[in-house]
Design a protein around this motif. Structure first.
Motif, PDB file in Angstrom:
ATOM      1  N   ALA A   1       0.625  -1.056   0.090  1.00 33.92           N
ATOM      2  CA  ALA A   1      -0.133  -0.024  -0.023  1.00 33.92           C
ATOM      3  C   ALA A   1       0.834   1.124   0.014  1.00 33.92           C
ATOM      4  O   ALA A   1       1.893   1.277   0.730  1.00 33.92           O
ATOM      5  CB  ALA A   1      -0.960  -0.100   1.198  1.00 33.92           C
TER       6      ALA A   1
ATOM      7  N   HIS B   1      -3.610   7.494   2.812  1.00 31.83           N
ATOM      8  CA  HIS B   1      -4.443   6.668   3.022  1.00 31.83           C
ATOM      9  C   HIS B   1      -4.303   5.283   2.731  1.00 31.83           C
ATOM     10  O   HIS B   1      -5.117   4.413   3.203  1.00 31.83           O
ATOM     11  CB  HIS B   1      -5.874   7.067   2.680  1.00 31.83           C
ATOM     12  CG  HIS B   1      -5.987   8.583   2.948  1.00 31.83           C
ATOM     13  ND1 HIS B   1      -6.403   9.053   4.012  1.00 31.83           N
ATOM     14  CD2 HIS B   1      -6.072   9.746   1.978  1.00 31.83           C
ATOM     15  CE1 HIS B   1      -6.451  10.481   4.327  1.00 31.83           C
ATOM     16  NE2 HIS B   1      -6.332  10.587   3.059  1.00 31.83           N
ATOM     17  N   GLY B   2      -3.152   4.991   2.148  1.00 32.46           N
ATOM     18  CA  GLY B   2      -2.931   3.564   1.695  1.00 32.46           C
ATOM     19  C   GLY B   2      -3.967   2.715   0.739  1.00 32.46           C
ATOM     20  O   GLY B   2      -3.959   1.579   0.644  1.00 32.46           O
ATOM     21  N   ARG B   3      -4.254   3.796  -0.081  1.00 29.41           N
ATOM     22  CA  ARG B   3      -5.391   3.182  -1.111  1.00 29.41           C
ATOM     23  C   ARG B   3      -4.744   2.942  -2.522  1.00 29.41           C
ATOM     24  O   ARG B   3      -5.488   2.186  -3.363  1.00 29.41           O
ATOM     25  CB  ARG B   3      -6.172   4.111  -1.297  1.00 29.41           C
ATOM     26  CG  ARG B   3      -7.368   4.605  -0.240  1.00 29.41           C
ATOM     27  CD  ARG B   3      -8.571   5.194  -0.846  1.00 29.41           C
ATOM     28  NE  ARG B   3      -8.036   6.737  -1.255  1.00 29.41           N
ATOM     29  CZ  ARG B   3      -8.434   8.081  -0.947  1.00 29.41           C
ATOM     30  NH1 ARG B   3      -9.549   8.064  -0.252  1.00 29.41           N
ATOM     31  NH2 ARG B   3      -7.941   9.012  -1.254  1.00 29.41           N
ATOM     32  N   HIS B   4      -3.566   3.289  -2.559  1.00 27.89           N
ATOM     33  CA  HIS B   4      -2.925   2.721  -3.856  1.00 27.89           C
ATOM     34  C   HIS B   4      -1.914   1.428  -3.548  1.00 27.89           C
ATOM     35  O   HIS B   4      -1.122   1.383  -2.730  1.00 27.89           O
ATOM     36  CB  HIS B   4      -1.911   4.086  -4.359  1.00 27.89           C
ATOM     37  CG  HIS B   4      -3.021   5.120  -4.786  1.00 27.89           C
ATOM     38  ND1 HIS B   4      -3.691   5.398  -5.827  1.00 27.89           N
ATOM     39  CD2 HIS B   4      -2.927   6.272  -3.857  1.00 27.89           C
ATOM     40  CE1 HIS B   4      -4.180   6.377  -5.757  1.00 27.89           C
ATOM     41  NE2 HIS B   4      -3.793   6.947  -4.564  1.00 27.89           N
ATOM     42  N   THR B   5      -2.151   0.461  -4.702  1.00 31.94           N
ATOM     43  CA  THR B   5      -1.336  -0.439  -4.680  1.00 31.94           C
ATOM     44  C   THR B   5      -1.046  -0.800  -6.052  1.00 31.94           C
ATOM     45  O   THR B   5      -1.753  -0.531  -7.153  1.00 31.94           O
ATOM     46  CB  THR B   5      -2.005  -1.795  -4.222  1.00 31.94           C
ATOM     47  OG1 THR B   5      -2.990  -2.099  -4.971  1.00 31.94           O
ATOM     48  CG2 THR B   5      -2.415  -1.740  -2.735  1.00 31.94           C
TER      49      THR B   5
ATOM     50  N   LYS C   1      -4.153  -2.837  -7.548  1.00 32.68           N
ATOM     51  CA  LYS C   1      -5.440  -2.067  -7.709  1.00 32.68           C
ATOM     52  C   LYS C   1      -5.350  -1.324  -9.067  1.00 32.68           C
ATOM     53  O   LYS C   1      -6.351  -1.333  -9.914  1.00 32.68           O
ATOM     54  CB  LYS C   1      -5.741  -1.108  -6.558  1.00 32.68           C
ATOM     55  CG  LYS C   1      -6.114  -1.604  -5.291  1.00 32.68           C
ATOM     56  CD  LYS C   1      -6.397  -0.689  -4.483  1.00 32.68           C
ATOM     57  CE  LYS C   1      -6.747  -1.562  -3.052  1.00 32.68           C
ATOM     58  NZ  LYS C   1      -7.423  -0.437  -2.116  1.00 32.68           N
TER      59      LYS C   1
ATOM     60  N   HIS D   1      -7.732  -2.332 -12.182  1.00 32.86           N
ATOM     61  CA  HIS D   1      -8.340  -1.323 -12.984  1.00 32.86           C
ATOM     62  C   HIS D   1      -8.523  -1.308 -14.494  1.00 32.86           C
ATOM     63  O   HIS D   1      -9.383  -1.281 -15.215  1.00 32.86           O
ATOM     64  CB  HIS D   1      -8.136   0.052 -12.330  1.00 32.86           C
ATOM     65  CG  HIS D   1      -8.784   1.122 -13.015  1.00 32.86           C
ATOM     66  ND1 HIS D   1     -10.054   1.617 -12.341  1.00 32.86           N
ATOM     67  CD2 HIS D   1      -8.497   2.177 -13.899  1.00 32.86           C
ATOM     68  CE1 HIS D   1     -10.713   2.621 -13.071  1.00 32.86           C
ATOM     69  NE2 HIS D   1      -9.658   2.889 -13.947  1.00 32.86           N
TER      70      HIS D   1
ATOM     71  N   ARG E   1     -14.791  -5.459 -10.889  1.00 29.50           N
ATOM     72  CA  ARG E   1     -13.754  -5.265  -9.751  1.00 29.50           C
ATOM     73  C   ARG E   1     -13.648  -6.420  -9.037  1.00 29.50           C
ATOM     74  O   ARG E   1     -13.871  -6.470  -7.842  1.00 29.50           O
ATOM     75  CB  ARG E   1     -14.801  -4.107  -8.932  1.00 29.50           C
ATOM     76  CG  ARG E   1     -14.397  -2.813  -9.471  1.00 29.50           C
ATOM     77  CD  ARG E   1     -15.529  -1.870  -8.554  1.00 29.50           C
ATOM     78  NE  ARG E   1     -15.457  -0.548  -9.332  1.00 29.50           N
ATOM     79  CZ  ARG E   1     -16.240  -0.062  -9.953  1.00 29.50           C
ATOM     80  NH1 ARG E   1     -17.281  -0.613 -10.653  1.00 29.50           N
ATOM     81  NH2 ARG E   1     -16.173   1.353 -10.518  1.00 29.50           N
TER      82      ARG E   1
ATOM     83  N   GLU F   1     -11.506  -8.595  -6.912  1.00 31.23           N
ATOM     84  CA  GLU F   1     -10.542  -8.467  -5.973  1.00 31.23           C
ATOM     85  C   GLU F   1      -9.186  -9.355  -6.088  1.00 31.23           C
ATOM     86  O   GLU F   1      -8.161  -8.743  -5.801  1.00 31.23           O
ATOM     87  CB  GLU F   1     -11.009  -8.482  -4.584  1.00 31.23           C
ATOM     88  CG  GLU F   1     -10.200  -8.006  -3.555  1.00 31.23           C
ATOM     89  CD  GLU F   1     -10.856  -7.905  -2.404  1.00 31.23           C
ATOM     90  OE1 GLU F   1     -10.249  -8.489  -1.269  1.00 31.23           O
ATOM     91  OE2 GLU F   1     -11.898  -7.202  -2.142  1.00 31.23           O
TER      92      GLU F   1
ATOM     93  N   GLU G   1      -6.565  -7.953  -7.954  1.00 28.67           N
ATOM     94  CA  GLU G   1      -5.635  -6.954  -7.052  1.00 28.67           C
ATOM     95  C   GLU G   1      -4.759  -7.667  -6.109  1.00 28.67           C
ATOM     96  O   GLU G   1      -3.713  -6.907  -5.745  1.00 28.67           O
ATOM     97  CB  GLU G   1      -6.553  -6.081  -6.063  1.00 28.67           C
ATOM     98  CG  GLU G   1      -7.444  -5.171  -6.904  1.00 28.67           C
ATOM     99  CD  GLU G   1      -8.277  -4.365  -5.823  1.00 28.67           C
ATOM    100  OE1 GLU G   1      -8.324  -4.530  -4.629  1.00 28.67           O
ATOM    101  OE2 GLU G   1      -9.545  -3.712  -6.437  1.00 28.67           O
TER     102      GLU G   1
END
Length: 191
Positions: free
Chosen positions: A41, A45-49, A52, A56, A82, A84, A87
């Motif tokens: 992450a 906010h740790g939203r990007h990997t 992900k 996308h 989406r 998961e 990801e």
């Protein structure tokens, strides 16, 4: 003289190849990653990997193929699966990227796709925008490259080394190639 239909076929083949090359580059990276690196992450906010962003990209190709398969010729990038697992597991994502490349290759030999409609929901209404397969293929190349550029930035933060061409649009690569192939213009001295 080339007919408009054969020009379209040549354009479609070119766009398919740009997408396939883009996905091949992404697939090589994804296949080389350990799950921990793929899931690491980033951001406040740790939203990007990496995963992900890869998921996308895959979602958008799936949306194109789903629209074409329905026969209604409506492409809706908002209605994505989406998944998961894409990801979390780089090997699964690499496998799916390989499948997409094969589906793109099959498009080259398929009958000509007619007019498409892009579904584009807004807060007020759902828009139906005229489009074409070539327009959507051009969009997917640019969209994928955009996310690959973000992936490259994240990879750099994780000390992963990528080729300088990773996440660079084919048009920019062609420009770089022309720039290095052309001799420098002679400088003009003013008297």
């Amino acid at each position: 003289m080339t007919s408009p239909q054969s020009r379209t076929s040549a354009a479609t083949a070119c766009l398919i190849e740009e997408n396939r090359l883009t996905l091949a580059q992404l697939g090589e990276l994804v296949a080389s990653l350990a799950p921990d690196a793929y899931r690491q992450a980033f951001g406040e906010h740790g939203r990007h990997t990496l995963g992900k962003h890869v998921r996308h990209i895959i979602d958008h190709y799936d949306a194109l193929f789903d629209g074409l398969a329905r026969g209604a010729a409506v492409i809706d990038y908002e209605q994505r699966q989406r998944d998961e697992a894409l990801e979390l597991w780089p090997q699964e994502a690499a496998r799916r990227l390989g499948q997409i490349k094969k589906r793109l290759a099959a498009l080259a030999g398929a009958p000509t796709v007619g007019a498409l409609t892009l579904g584009y929901p807004t807060d007020d209404e759902a828009l139906a925008l005229p489009s074409s397969l070539n327009r959507e293929l051009a969009f997917l190349t640019s969209h994928s490259i955009h996310h690959m550029a973000i992936i490259a930035l994240l990879a750099e933060q994780a000390a992963l080394h990528l080729p300088a061409s990773f996440g660079v649009h084919p048009s920019t690569l062609r420009h770089w190639q022309r720039a290095t192939a052309e001799p420098a213009a002679p400088s003009r001295r003013r008297a």
